[in-house]
Each structure stands twice: as C-alpha cells, then as structure tokens.
Design a protein around this motif. Structure first.
Motif, PDB file in Angstrom:
ATOM      1  N   ARG A 149     -22.050  32.669  23.156  1.00  0.00           N
ATOM      2  CA  ARG A 149     -22.313  31.318  22.636  1.00  0.00           C
ATOM      3  C   ARG A 149     -23.593  30.671  23.151  1.00  0.00           C
ATOM      4  O   ARG A 149     -24.300  30.189  22.637  1.00  0.00           O
ATOM      5  N   LEU A 150     -23.761  30.844  24.686  1.00  0.00           N
ATOM      6  CA  LEU A 150     -24.899  30.428  25.366  1.00  0.00           C
ATOM      7  C   LEU A 150     -26.254  31.215  25.116  1.00  0.00           C
ATOM      8  O   LEU A 150     -27.140  30.439  24.748  1.00  0.00           O
ATOM      9  N   LEU A 151     -26.021  32.472  24.908  1.00  0.00           N
ATOM     10  CA  LEU A 151     -27.070  33.295  24.440  1.00  0.00           C
ATOM     11  C   LEU A 151     -27.661  32.752  23.200  1.00  0.00           C
ATOM     12  O   LEU A 151     -28.744  32.843  22.800  1.00  0.00           O
ATOM     13  N   MET A 164     -30.102  18.596  26.602  1.00  0.00           N
ATOM     14  CA  MET A 164     -29.061  19.460  26.978  1.00  0.00           C
ATOM     15  C   MET A 164     -27.607  18.937  26.461  1.00  0.00           C
ATOM     16  O   MET A 164     -27.026  19.876  26.221  1.00  0.00           O
ATOM     17  N   SER A 165     -27.694  17.796  26.073  1.00  0.00           N
ATOM     18  CA  SER A 165     -26.455  17.277  25.352  1.00  0.00           C
ATOM     19  C   SER A 165     -26.188  17.943  24.097  1.00  0.00           C
ATOM     20  O   SER A 165     -25.175  18.305  23.730  1.00  0.00           O
ATOM     21  N   GLU A 166     -27.344  18.216  23.304  1.00  0.00           N
ATOM     22  CA  GLU A 166     -27.235  19.035  22.093  1.00  0.00           C
ATOM     23  C   GLU A 166     -27.059  20.303  22.543  1.00  0.00           C
ATOM     24  O   GLU A 166     -26.394  21.164  21.779  1.00  0.00           O
ATOM     25  N   VAL A 167     -27.697  21.004  23.499  1.00  0.00           N
ATOM     26  CA  VAL A 167     -27.455  22.400  23.827  1.00  0.00           C
ATOM     27  C   VAL A 167     -25.760  22.684  24.151  1.00  0.00           C
ATOM     28  O   VAL A 167     -25.394  23.613  23.730  1.00  0.00           O
ATOM     29  N   ARG A 168     -25.176  21.778  24.827  1.00  0.00           N
ATOM     30  CA  ARG A 168     -23.916  21.914  25.193  1.00  0.00           C
ATOM     31  C   ARG A 168     -23.058  21.548  23.912  1.00  0.00           C
ATOM     32  O   ARG A 168     -21.854  22.348  23.891  1.00  0.00           O
ATOM     33  N   ARG A 169     -23.432  20.777  23.017  1.00  0.00           N
ATOM     34  CA  ARG A 169     -22.635  20.587  21.937  1.00  0.00           C
ATOM     35  C   ARG A 169     -22.746  22.018  20.801  1.00  0.00           C
ATOM     36  O   ARG A 169     -21.712  22.358  20.459  1.00  0.00           O
ATOM     37  N   ILE A 170     -24.031  22.386  20.678  1.00  0.00           N
ATOM     38  CA  ILE A 170     -24.183  23.655  20.060  1.00  0.00           C
ATOM     39  C   ILE A 170     -23.253  25.062  20.730  1.00  0.00           C
ATOM     40  O   ILE A 170     -22.688  25.541  20.032  1.00  0.00           O
ATOM     41  N   ALA A 171     -23.475  24.945  21.863  1.00  0.00           N
ATOM     42  CA  ALA A 171     -22.614  26.057  22.655  1.00  0.00           C
ATOM     43  C   ALA A 171     -21.098  26.045  22.557  1.00  0.00           C
ATOM     44  O   ALA A 171     -20.650  27.160  22.883  1.00  0.00           O
ATOM     45  N   GLN A 172     -20.995  25.240  21.891  1.00  0.00           N
ATOM     46  CA  GLN A 172     -19.337  25.073  21.845  1.00  0.00           C
ATOM     47  C   GLN A 172     -18.697  25.872  20.462  1.00  0.00           C
ATOM     48  O   GLN A 172     -17.603  26.077  20.389  1.00  0.00           O
ATOM     49  N   LYS A 207     -16.849  34.653  19.831  1.00  0.00           N
ATOM     50  CA  LYS A 207     -16.327  33.520  20.509  1.00  0.00           C
ATOM     51  C   LYS A 207     -16.218  33.477  22.064  1.00  0.00           C
ATOM     52  O   LYS A 207     -15.795  32.713  22.625  1.00  0.00           O
ATOM     53  N   ASP A 208     -17.161  34.462  22.530  1.00  0.00           N
ATOM     54  CA  ASP A 208     -17.358  34.677  23.775  1.00  0.00           C
ATOM     55  C   ASP A 208     -18.054  33.476  24.468  1.00  0.00           C
ATOM     56  O   ASP A 208     -19.143  33.135  23.762  1.00  0.00           O
ATOM     57  N   GLU A 209     -17.895  32.791  25.568  1.00  0.00           N
ATOM     58  CA  GLU A 209     -18.651  31.898  26.117  1.00  0.00           C
ATOM     59  C   GLU A 209     -20.058  32.227  26.370  1.00  0.00           C
ATOM     60  O   GLU A 209     -21.158  31.446  26.120  1.00  0.00           O
ATOM     61  N   PRO A 250     -18.792  28.962  17.226  1.00  0.00           N
ATOM     62  CA  PRO A 250     -18.663  30.477  17.239  1.00  0.00           C
ATOM     63  C   PRO A 250     -20.277  30.816  17.094  1.00  0.00           C
ATOM     64  O   PRO A 250     -21.140  29.904  16.488  1.00  0.00           O
ATOM     65  N   VAL A 251     -20.598  31.780  17.693  1.00  0.00           N
ATOM     66  CA  VAL A 251     -21.880  32.407  17.478  1.00  0.00           C
ATOM     67  C   VAL A 251     -22.684  32.477  16.127  1.00  0.00           C
ATOM     68  O   VAL A 251     -23.630  31.768  15.925  1.00  0.00           O
ATOM     69  N   HIS A 252     -21.593  32.981  15.139  1.00  0.00           N
ATOM     70  CA  HIS A 252     -22.065  32.994  13.714  1.00  0.00           C
ATOM     71  C   HIS A 252     -22.729  31.531  13.274  1.00  0.00           C
ATOM     72  O   HIS A 252     -23.474  31.298  12.623  1.00  0.00           O
ATOM     73  N   GLN A 253     -21.760  30.370  13.524  1.00  0.00           N
ATOM     74  CA  GLN A 253     -22.244  29.245  13.428  1.00  0.00           C
ATOM     75  C   GLN A 253     -23.404  28.661  14.167  1.00  0.00           C
ATOM     76  O   GLN A 253     -24.212  28.089  13.161  1.00  0.00           O
ATOM     77  N   ILE A 254     -23.812  29.175  15.116  1.00  0.00           N
ATOM     78  CA  ILE A 254     -25.084  28.546  15.987  1.00  0.00           C
ATOM     79  C   ILE A 254     -25.868  29.195  15.309  1.00  0.00           C
ATOM     80  O   ILE A 254     -27.238  28.351  15.280  1.00  0.00           O
ATOM     81  N   LEU A 255     -25.914  30.541  14.807  1.00  0.00           N
ATOM     82  CA  LEU A 255     -27.259  31.187  14.265  1.00  0.00           C
ATOM     83  C   LEU A 255     -27.495  30.688  12.816  1.00  0.00           C
ATOM     84  O   LEU A 255     -28.456  31.361  12.251  1.00  0.00           O
ATOM     85  N   HIS A 256     -26.289  30.421  12.222  1.00  0.00           N
ATOM     86  CA  HIS A 256     -26.556  30.253  10.839  1.00  0.00           C
ATOM     87  C   HIS A 256     -27.701  28.968  10.508  1.00  0.00           C
ATOM     88  O   HIS A 256     -27.836  27.930  11.161  1.00  0.00           O
ATOM     89  N   GLY A 257     -28.390  29.105   9.527  1.00  0.00           N
ATOM     90  CA  GLY A 257     -29.671  28.265   9.283  1.00  0.00           C
ATOM     91  C   GLY A 257     -30.882  28.560  10.074  1.00  0.00           C
ATOM     92  O   GLY A 257     -32.005  27.827   9.876  1.00  0.00           O
TER      93      GLY A 257
END
Length: 170
Positions: A70-72, A18-26, A65-67, A28-35
């Motif tokens: 980002r969680l989704l 969950m610490s990784e989830v919180r870090r990732i969710a900060q 940039k919507d919270e 932008p979505v395009h960065q979360i999905l990259h890779g």
C-alpha cells in the motif's frame, strides 16, 4: 547514511501532503491505483505489454492488502502523476490478500525475477527493444524491493524521481 540520502533529493521541491499520503495508504492497492495511469498486467499479457512498448516501463508487483504494498502503491500514484506520458506504469496483483503464497512467489521469481512482494521493476524500453536473458521474461534495468516509510516518504519520492530522470528518461 541519512545525511547522504537527504542531500541530493531535495534539489526538487514537490508538494506532498503527508496526511493525504497516510489516508491514501490505508486503502487496498487496487483502490490506491484506481484513476491513475497504472494499467493492470498479468501473466497472459506481461511480455506483450512490456516488450512492445516504446516508452520506459515500471511494473509494480503487489499484494492488495499488504501494508508495504500500500505504501509502494501510494508512492507509485504520485510518480504516475508526474511521469504520465513519459513512462508506462503497470500493476501486477500477486495476491488479493496481505500475503503472497510460496508457490506464487516461486512462479514470479522464475518468470520475472521477482524475489519478494512488493517489488518494482524498471525497464528502460525507450527504443522499443528489450534485451532478453531468457525466453520467458525480459530483464529489468532495476529491481527495487525497498518500500518507503511514511517518515521518509518525501525523501524516497524525490530519490526515485531523480533516478527516473537521470537513468530511465536519459
């Protein structure tokens, strides 16, 4: 209600930090999905990509940039890892910012049936044939508008994974 949600999903033990989830969710979505196995999709190629695939499809509509988006996207990142090769994942960026304009949302609703952002559309496309309700969009098997809070992230992840296994990958 919570007891009912907690009963079934934990049949599948998944290691989620969950610490990784919180870090990732900060991010932008395009960065979360990259890779990940998410592929960008737009109006110009939506029907071609969704309609011609031979695997089930999940399309995530998001504001970068919507919270909630980002969680989704963080949830989608974990699902894409688990179901890569079995499901095709697409990402539709509805806005570069945190909100989607009214005209854009109206267009998305008319074209794809999306009522709000973020949204996830599930297409059970395992036979390469889509049922068309109208000529301008394919009808998804399920449209999901809920987003996981960090508190229930693991429960939501397991519930969606179970749904995919039982209803999409049938």
């Amino acid at each position: 209600l919570i007891a009912g949600c907690l009963a079934a999903p934990f049949a599948r033990a998944v290691e989620i930090d969950m610490s990784e989830v919180r870090r990732i969710a900060q991010q932008p979505v395009h960065q979360i999905l990259h890779g990940t196995s998410f592929i960008d999709i737009s109006d110009s190629d939506y029907l071609q990509k969704v309609d011609t695939g031979t695997r089930p499809v999940i399309v995530v509509f998001y504001a970068d940039k919507d919270e909630k988006s980002r969680l989704l996207a963080t949830l989608g990142r974990y699902l894409a890892t688990d179901f890569s090769g079995k499901i095709t994942f697409y990402a539709y960026r509805a806005s570069n910012g945190a909100q989607v304009g009214k005209k854009t949302l109206q267009r998305l609703q008319k074209s794809y049936g999306v009522k709000q952002i973020p949204a996830t559309l599930f297409y059970d496309n395992d036979k390469g044939k889509m049922e068309l309700e109208r000529t301008n969009y394919a009808v998804p098997t399920l449209a999901e508008y809920r987003t996981p809070s960090t508190f229930f992230f693991k429960v939501y992840y397991n519930t969606i994974s179970d749904y995919i296994n039982k209803n999409i990958l049938d």
